[in-house]
Design a protein around this motif. Structure first.
Motif, short mmCIF file in Angstrom:
data_model
loop_
_atom_site.label_atom_id
_atom_site.label_comp_id
_atom_site.label_asym_id
_atom_site.label_seq_id
_atom_site.Cartn_x
_atom_site.Cartn_y
_atom_site.Cartn_z
N ARG A 5 -8.73 10.42 -23.70
CA ARG A 5 -9.64 11.32 -22.97
C ARG A 5 -9.15 11.54 -21.54
O ARG A 5 -9.93 11.79 -20.63
CB ARG A 5 -11.05 10.70 -22.92
CG ARG A 5 -11.76 10.71 -24.27
CD ARG A 5 -13.23 11.08 -24.08
NE ARG A 5 -13.89 11.24 -25.37
CZ ARG A 5 -14.68 10.32 -25.91
NH1 ARG A 5 -14.92 9.20 -25.29
NH2 ARG A 5 -15.24 10.55 -27.08
N ILE A 6 -7.82 11.47 -21.37
CA ILE A 6 -7.27 11.51 -20.01
C ILE A 6 -7.58 12.83 -19.33
O ILE A 6 -8.11 12.87 -18.22
CB ILE A 6 -5.74 11.27 -20.04
CG1 ILE A 6 -5.48 9.85 -20.55
CG2 ILE A 6 -5.11 11.45 -18.66
CD1 ILE A 6 -4.05 9.56 -20.91
N LEU A 11 -10.73 16.51 -15.74
CA LEU A 11 -11.54 17.72 -15.54
C LEU A 11 -12.95 17.36 -15.08
O LEU A 11 -13.54 18.05 -14.25
CB LEU A 11 -11.63 18.54 -16.83
CG LEU A 11 -10.43 19.39 -17.21
CD1 LEU A 11 -10.79 20.32 -18.37
CD2 LEU A 11 -9.94 20.23 -16.04
N GLN A 12 -13.47 16.27 -15.62
CA GLN A 12 -14.82 15.86 -15.22
C GLN A 12 -14.84 15.50 -13.73
O GLN A 12 -15.75 15.91 -13.00
CB GLN A 12 -15.31 14.67 -16.06
CG GLN A 12 -16.75 14.31 -15.76
CD GLN A 12 -17.31 13.26 -16.69
OE1 GLN A 12 -16.60 12.31 -17.04
NE2 GLN A 12 -18.55 13.42 -17.09
N ILE A 34 -17.04 9.89 -20.61
CA ILE A 34 -17.14 10.08 -22.07
C ILE A 34 -17.54 11.51 -22.42
O ILE A 34 -17.73 11.84 -23.58
CB ILE A 34 -18.13 9.09 -22.73
CG1 ILE A 34 -19.51 9.18 -22.09
CG2 ILE A 34 -17.61 7.67 -22.71
CD1 ILE A 34 -20.59 8.53 -22.92
N THR A 35 -17.68 12.37 -21.41
CA THR A 35 -18.05 13.76 -21.68
C THR A 35 -16.79 14.55 -22.02
O THR A 35 -15.88 14.65 -21.20
CB THR A 35 -18.74 14.38 -20.44
OG1 THR A 35 -19.91 13.62 -20.17
CG2 THR A 35 -19.11 15.83 -20.67
N ASP A 50 -7.66 17.21 -24.52
CA ASP A 50 -6.61 16.22 -24.76
C ASP A 50 -5.90 16.45 -26.09
O ASP A 50 -5.08 15.63 -26.52
CB ASP A 50 -7.21 14.81 -24.70
CG ASP A 50 -7.56 14.43 -23.27
OD1 ASP A 50 -6.63 14.19 -22.49
OD2 ASP A 50 -8.76 14.44 -22.93
N GLY A 51 -6.27 17.56 -26.78
CA GLY A 51 -5.61 17.87 -28.05
C GLY A 51 -6.21 17.16 -29.25
O GLY A 51 -5.67 17.24 -30.35
#
Ligand code: PMP
Length: 434
Positions: A5-6, A11-12, A34-35, A50-51
């Protein structure tokens, strides 16, 4: 899979400075780090930045009925927007859409368009008040009718706040809702004939509208008990109350004619959005001609974007497909297999499960067997549910993070998607401690 979730986390961090909570709707915030942030979605699948690929069961909270970015709908939208996007003038395409809605939805004799479910319910409430000359509204605890102030009460608070079941207290779901609106709303537990009857005997002739989702589209898809919706219908007729059925989630999804067709029910007004446009911004409210025709005769209703071409074109294309092809039957077949498969998984693991809802829109609760309203639902094993779906999301199957939100199926989900989903949930049941 064990997703990375990098990029989402990056972005968050950027979004926190730009958007409150880093999102454009509170429901999209799942928590810090975790969003997920989305890259693209096609058919039944969604890819985060993240694909990571997910089999999507959120379907944007219900609108995606055919599949993400569905070619036939997008093509129709492209065609129409090359000719015009917005004209503040009525087009023939809008009439075609109105004819489709009136043909498909049993209670709708006349209709007006809007852009979101919130607007549709807001307009419907005004029309009901104008028609009856009364101001008070009854809504049910745990039901959600959008972000307008009038019904944003007792929606998702802890149920302890709602008071005794025999004398419920309306709880505003947000700061900023005028206190004076408390006077205009009565909140009641759903599926409880006695309490509704008691309140109507006391104040039935002061009530302009009873607004209800046909099932708990915003609380695990808990269904109406046999006779409850019919009781509302009967009492609305007796007291001259307008029965508004909020079909924003069920419309064009659980049957062509929504819950009205499914339950053979005739509300006075129904509200629609979501599945109507396969993701494009379009909504509608409609109902009996003698009620709808007061609009324009001292009753205000309008909106600059109400006939936006992308929304109208998408709705014409989507509704034609739903009306003419066995789209909903196909969704029903796969949804039934998925519901049955999930129920078996839990039963085989000796975990008490109750399935709720319809193949195109369902959920399940664990533990508490009798779940007929939001008060019961709160007593179910919500934390276990959450940890199960956290596991499935980590492993490529994405129902919503919030246990209240149902699983939504679309026409693009395949048998293989259903099988993969059941395999991932079987793993979750083995690995996640109850
Ligand atoms: N009514 C119901 C039953 C809904 O589920 C929702 C949205 N989840 C709304 C109204 C509001 O719709 P919108 O988000 O399009 O304003």
């Amino acid at each position: 899979m064990n997703n990375s979730r990098i990029k989402s986390t990056d972005l968050q961090a950027r979004a926190y400075n730009l958007l409150p909570l880093g999102v454009n709707s509170n429901f999209r915030y799942w928590g810090d780090k975790i969003t997920p942030y989305v890259d693209k979605a096609k058919g039944a699948y969604l890819w985060d930045v993240d694909g990571n690929r997910y089999i999507d069961y959120r379907m944007a909270f219900g609108p995606i009925i055919l599949g993400h970015a569905f070619d036939e709908v997008n093509l129709k939208v492209h065609e129409e927007i090359d000719r015009a996007v917005l004209c503040a003038m009525t087009s023939e395409l809008e009439l075609e859409l109105a004819e489709l809605i009136i043909e498909m939805c049993p209670c709708v004799e006349m209709v007006r368009l809007a852009c979101s479910g919130t607007e549709a319910t807001m307009h419907a409430l005004r029309v009901a008040r104008a028609f009856t000359g009364r101001e008070k509204i009854i809504k049910f605890e745990g039901m959600y009718h959008g972000f307008q102030d009038y019904t944003l009460f007792s929606t998702y608070s802890p149920v302890e706040a709602y008071g005794n079941i025999n004398s419920p207290v309306p709880i505003a779901s947000s700061s900023g809702i005028p206190k004076s609106l408390n006077e205009l709303i009565t909140t009641l537990p759903f599926n409880n004939l006695e309490i509704l009857d008691k309140v109507l005997r006391r104040s039935g002739y002061d009530i302009a509208a009873i607004i209800a989702e046909p099932c708990f589209g915003n609380c695990a898809a808990i269904e109406p008990l046999p006779g409850f919706l019919e009781f509302i219908r009967e009492k609305c007729t007796e007291y001259g109350i307008v029965f508004i059925l909020d079909e924003v989630k069920t419309g064009f999804r659980i049957a062509r004619g929504g819950a009205q067709e499914y339950y053979h029910l005739m509300p006075d007004i129904a509200t629609y959005a979501k599945a109507m446009g396969n993701g494009f911004p379009i909504a509608a409210f409609g109902g009996r001609k003698n009620i709808m025709s007061i609009i324009g005769h001292g009753v205000a209703q309008g909106g600059t974007y109400n006939n936006n071409k992308p929304g109208v074109a998408a709705a014409v294309s989507t509704l034609k497909l739903i009306n003419e092809k066995p789209i909903l039957e196909s969704i029903q077949y796969r949804g039934n297999n998925l519901m049955r498969g999930l129920a078996n998984l839990f039963t085989e693991a000796n975990i008490p499960v109750t399935m709720h809802g319809y193949p195109a829109m369902f959920s399940f609760t664990i533990g508490n067997e009798k779940v007929t309203d939001q008060r019961d639902w709160q007593g179910t094993e919500r934390d276990y549910y959450l940890r199960l779906v956290e596991y499935t999301i980590e492993n490529g199957v994405m129902p919503d993070h919030d246990p209240r939100e149902p699983w939504f199926l679309c026409f693009s989900h395949s048998d293989a998607d259903v099988d993969e989903t059941l395999n991932v949930m079987a793993d979750a049941v083995k690995r996640v401690k109850r």
